[in-house]
Design a protein around this motif. Structure first.
Motif, PDB file in Angstrom:
ATOM      1  N   PHE A 111       0.867  -1.185   0.000  1.00 58.27           N
ATOM      2  CA  PHE A 111       0.000   0.000   0.000  1.00 58.27           C
ATOM      3  C   PHE A 111       0.901   1.232   0.000  1.00 58.27           C
ATOM      4  O   PHE A 111       2.118   1.105  -0.080  1.00 58.27           O
ATOM      5  CB  PHE A 111      -0.956  -0.063   1.205  1.00 58.27           C
ATOM      6  CG  PHE A 111      -1.821  -1.303   1.179  1.00 58.27           C
ATOM      7  CD1 PHE A 111      -2.891  -1.389   0.301  1.00 58.27           C
ATOM      8  CD2 PHE A 111      -1.524  -2.400   1.984  1.00 58.27           C
ATOM      9  CE1 PHE A 111      -3.671  -2.542   0.233  1.00 58.27           C
ATOM     10  CE2 PHE A 111      -2.292  -3.553   1.919  1.00 58.27           C
ATOM     11  CZ  PHE A 111      -3.372  -3.630   1.041  1.00 58.27           C
ATOM     12  N   PRO A 171      -3.255  -0.950   4.803  1.00 56.01           N
ATOM     13  CA  PRO A 171      -3.972   0.139   4.111  1.00 56.01           C
ATOM     14  C   PRO A 171      -4.271   1.305   5.049  1.00 56.01           C
ATOM     15  O   PRO A 171      -4.533   1.107   6.231  1.00 56.01           O
ATOM     16  CB  PRO A 171      -5.276  -0.532   3.643  1.00 56.01           C
ATOM     17  CG  PRO A 171      -5.460  -1.693   4.547  1.00 56.01           C
ATOM     18  CD  PRO A 171      -4.094  -2.138   4.999  1.00 56.01           C
ATOM     19  N   ILE A 227      -1.157  -0.296  -6.164  1.00 57.69           N
ATOM     20  CA  ILE A 227      -1.768  -0.067  -4.840  1.00 57.69           C
ATOM     21  C   ILE A 227      -3.295  -0.173  -4.962  1.00 57.69           C
ATOM     22  O   ILE A 227      -3.968  -0.812  -4.143  1.00 57.69           O
ATOM     23  CB  ILE A 227      -1.326   1.295  -4.282  1.00 57.69           C
ATOM     24  CG1 ILE A 227       0.144   1.199  -3.868  1.00 57.69           C
ATOM     25  CG2 ILE A 227      -2.204   1.748  -3.127  1.00 57.69           C
ATOM     26  CD1 ILE A 227       0.803   2.510  -3.549  1.00 57.69           C
ATOM     27  N   CYS A 270      -5.614  -2.849  -2.960  1.00 61.11           N
ATOM     28  CA  CYS A 270      -6.751  -2.415  -2.113  1.00 61.11           C
ATOM     29  C   CYS A 270      -8.015  -3.166  -2.505  1.00 61.11           C
ATOM     30  O   CYS A 270      -8.788  -3.605  -1.629  1.00 61.11           O
ATOM     31  CB  CYS A 270      -7.008  -0.922  -2.290  1.00 61.11           C
ATOM     32  SG  CYS A 270      -5.774   0.129  -1.523  1.00 61.11           S
ATOM     33  N   ASP A 289      -4.488   5.363   0.839  1.00 63.01           N
ATOM     34  CA  ASP A 289      -5.123   4.328   0.002  1.00 63.01           C
ATOM     35  C   ASP A 289      -6.634   4.562  -0.081  1.00 63.01           C
ATOM     36  O   ASP A 289      -7.257   4.336  -1.121  1.00 63.01           O
ATOM     37  CB  ASP A 289      -4.818   2.940   0.587  1.00 63.01           C
ATOM     38  CG  ASP A 289      -3.324   2.795   0.857  1.00 63.01           C
ATOM     39  OD1 ASP A 289      -2.554   2.917  -0.098  1.00 63.01           O
ATOM     40  OD2 ASP A 289      -2.950   2.625   2.032  1.00 63.01           O
TER      41      ASP A 289
END
Ligand SMILES: N[C@@H](CCC(=O)N[C@@H](CS)C(=O)NCC(=O)O)C(=O)O
Length: 211
Positions: free
Chosen positions: A155, A161, A191, A195, A165
């Motif tokens: 992240f 996270p 990233i 996520c 993010d």
């Protein structure tokens, strides 16, 4: 908690992710932005600015997604969305603000409508030239930071996270909706993809909302 929001609102999307990451129970109340629900007396009575999100926690009424996210982090510290070290916190807030202060406000519905209706800008100038310009400028800055900073991991700040993010994901959804070319931003997009493997992010996406 009650969250006044709209599926495609990226500011509301941020708060949905924050609530999910924190494991908090919440109920969504839909404010249909294209239909102008935000300007009705009822909603203006709750949020005079006529924008979403608004979070209701008992008697507390909260506005502005970034303030709401920090509130959530304070009342429910685990898992944290900001690192504990002051310099690291400032880094994450700084990166998040590239999106929250320098991309999103220029590209939100009220601004795009003003450009078309009050300034008389053509649809393509607004939806392509204007919109994409601010995305590309902000994303290029973020990509450069991610490339230089050794703290970026799975992240944007390590392998957990956090606030940055939470801002990246809704902004990428919007950029895709406005057909931005995201190939020049591979670190940012990796990233985003990491996520989206998490339920907290996936369940918050526009297509999974009831409206
Ligand atoms: N800075 C605010 C931005 C809120 C905002 O602009 N929300 C948009 C949707 S993403 C909105 O409600 N727009 C209503 C309109 O443009 O009429 C936040 O982060 O909460």
């Amino acid at each position: 908690m009650k969250l006044y929001g709209f599926s495609r609102s990226s500011a509301a999307f941020r708060v949905r992710i924050g609530l999910n990451l924190k494991g908090l129970q919440w109920e969504g109340i839909n404010i249909n932005l294209p239909e102008g629900d935000q300007f009705g007396d009822q909603y203006r009575g709750i949020n005079p600015q006529g924008r979403v999100p608004t979070l209701i926690d008992g008697d507390t009424v909260l506005y502005q997604s970034m303030a709401i996210l920090e509130y959530l982090d304070e009342i429910q510290p685990q898992p944290p969305i900001l690192p504990s070290d002051p310099a690291a916190r400032a880094r994450v807030r700084g990166l998040a603000n590239v999106i929250a202060c320098d991309i999103h406000p220029l590209n939100n519905l009220a601004v795009l409508k003003f450009l078309s209706n009050q300034i008389g800008a053509k649809k393509d100038d607004v939806n392509v030239t204007w919109y994409q310009h601010w995305v590309y400028e902000g994303f290029a800055a973020i990509e450069a930071h991610l490339k230089e900073d050794s703290v970026a991991g799975m992240f944007s700040h390590g392998d957990v996270p956090g606030l940055m993010d939470i801002c990246i994901v809704p902004q990428v959804f919007n950029a895709q909706r406005y057909q931005c070319d995201l190939e020049p931003y591979p670190l940012l997009m990796s990233i985003f993809e990491n996520c989206m493997l998490l339920d907290a992010f996936d369940n918050a996406q526009p297509s999974k909302q009831t409206d």
